[in-house]
Design an enzyme around this catalytic site. Structure first.
Site, PDB file in Angstrom:
ATOM      1  N   GLY A  40     -16.933  27.024  14.226  1.00 51.28           N
ATOM      2  CA  GLY A  40     -16.978  28.474  14.297  1.00 51.28           C
ATOM      3  C   GLY A  40     -18.215  28.987  13.584  1.00 51.28           C
ATOM      4  O   GLY A  40     -19.271  28.350  13.627  1.00 51.28           O
ATOM      5  N   CYS A  41     -18.099  30.097  12.915  1.00 55.74           N
ATOM      6  CA  CYS A  41     -19.226  30.714  12.202  1.00 55.74           C
ATOM      7  C   CYS A  41     -19.928  29.714  11.300  1.00 55.74           C
ATOM      8  O   CYS A  41     -19.337  29.161  10.375  1.00 55.74           O
ATOM      9  CB  CYS A  41     -18.709  31.878  11.376  1.00 55.74           C
ATOM     10  SG  CYS A  41     -19.894  32.535  10.195  1.00 55.74           S
ATOM     11  N   PHE A  42     -21.224  29.495  11.557  1.00 54.40           N
ATOM     12  CA  PHE A  42     -21.920  28.477  10.758  1.00 54.40           C
ATOM     13  C   PHE A  42     -22.155  28.916   9.320  1.00 54.40           C
ATOM     14  O   PHE A  42     -22.359  28.070   8.451  1.00 54.40           O
ATOM     15  CB  PHE A  42     -23.217  27.992  11.412  1.00 54.40           C
ATOM     16  CG  PHE A  42     -24.148  29.034  11.980  1.00 54.40           C
ATOM     17  CD1 PHE A  42     -24.220  30.327  11.507  1.00 54.40           C
ATOM     18  CD2 PHE A  42     -24.997  28.676  13.031  1.00 54.40           C
ATOM     19  CE1 PHE A  42     -25.101  31.256  12.029  1.00 54.40           C
ATOM     20  CE2 PHE A  42     -25.893  29.600  13.571  1.00 54.40           C
ATOM     21  CZ  PHE A  42     -25.935  30.894  13.067  1.00 54.40           C
ATOM     22  N   TYR A 185     -16.906  39.983   6.109  1.00 54.81           N
ATOM     23  CA  TYR A 185     -16.730  39.332   7.410  1.00 54.81           C
ATOM     24  C   TYR A 185     -15.668  38.238   7.336  1.00 54.81           C
ATOM     25  O   TYR A 185     -14.747  38.181   8.153  1.00 54.81           O
ATOM     26  CB  TYR A 185     -18.060  38.728   7.886  1.00 54.81           C
ATOM     27  CG  TYR A 185     -17.863  37.612   8.874  1.00 54.81           C
ATOM     28  CD1 TYR A 185     -17.493  37.881  10.194  1.00 54.81           C
ATOM     29  CD2 TYR A 185     -17.979  36.273   8.485  1.00 54.81           C
ATOM     30  CE1 TYR A 185     -17.258  36.857  11.090  1.00 54.81           C
ATOM     31  CE2 TYR A 185     -17.741  35.244   9.368  1.00 54.81           C
ATOM     32  CZ  TYR A 185     -17.386  35.539  10.678  1.00 54.81           C
ATOM     33  OH  TYR A 185     -17.145  34.526  11.559  1.00 54.81           O
TER      34      TYR A 185
END
Length: 209
Positions: A40-42, A185
């Site tokens: 997912g989000c790096f 986030y």
């Protein structure tokens, strides 16, 4: 069909200076080994591996697709085949690949297909990219162990490694250099809660027991 850029990621990227739009590759030491993971989000994957003793460097980037030198906008829009990923450089005398796999699993939702947490689309899929036969054997064994543990299908892919393209400079070390926006986030995306739901006390592990 092109996928829209995730709203939460857009919020976290607001107000970044234009000077950060061009990035440069990180260079790994000849004394280290490397591994590549997509979770997912790096930003979040980079944070997880930076906590691992024996990891010497992490680089956010793109892999698993067919477009050379893709941009963030291209990857998240879809069509490149790439996933957001992190290249982990590590000292094999201090940490082994099996430990890196242990950390990987406990920082992803292994049941989510073509997404991770609030980020949806193939670019956010979870995947392991073995760089040699030994890594592949260990990766496959670890996925089999996950399937046995949960008694259900594991969505995480194991794909041959081809090329890794470092992301733009403003993505590197984002979690540390933009702590407020990053924490907003990460919290709003539900990553921590979902990891605890799946893994319990093992969630977000940075080492093997």
């Amino acid at each position: 069909m092109k996928l829209p850029s995730p709203p939460l990621r857009h919020l976290a990227l607001l107000a970044l200076p234009a000077a950060f739009l061009l990035g440069s590759p990180s260079q790994a030491s000849d004394e280290t080994a490397s591994a590549v993971f997509a979770g997912g989000c790096f930003w979040c994957v980079e944070e997880a591996y930076d906590k691992v003793d024996g990891v010497t460097a992490t680089t956010s980037g793109y892999t698993g697709g067919h477009t050379e030198n893709p941009t963030y906008r291209q990857v998240t829009a879809g069509g490149t085949g790439h996933a957001e990923a992190v290249k982990v450089d590590y000292d094999p005398e201090r940490v082994d690949y099996e430990t890196l796999l242990y950390v990987f699993w406990r920082n992803v939702d292994p049941f989510a297909e073509d997404r991770q947490f609030c980020d949806k689309g193939a670019s956010y899929r979870s995947a392991i990219f073995p760089m040699n036969a030994e890594q592949r054997a260990l990766a496959e064994a670890s996925r089999e162990a996950m399937a046995e543990r949960f008694d259900r299908e594991i969505a995480t892919e194991i794909s041959d490694f081809d090329a890794f393209y470092p992301a733009e400079e403003y993505h590197q070390n984002y979690y540390a250099e933009n702590r407020v926006r990053y924490n907003f986030y990460k919290s709003a995306c539900g990553r921590v809660d979902r990891l605890e739901e799946v893994w319990g006390e093992e969630a977000s592990a940075s080492t093997a027991p």
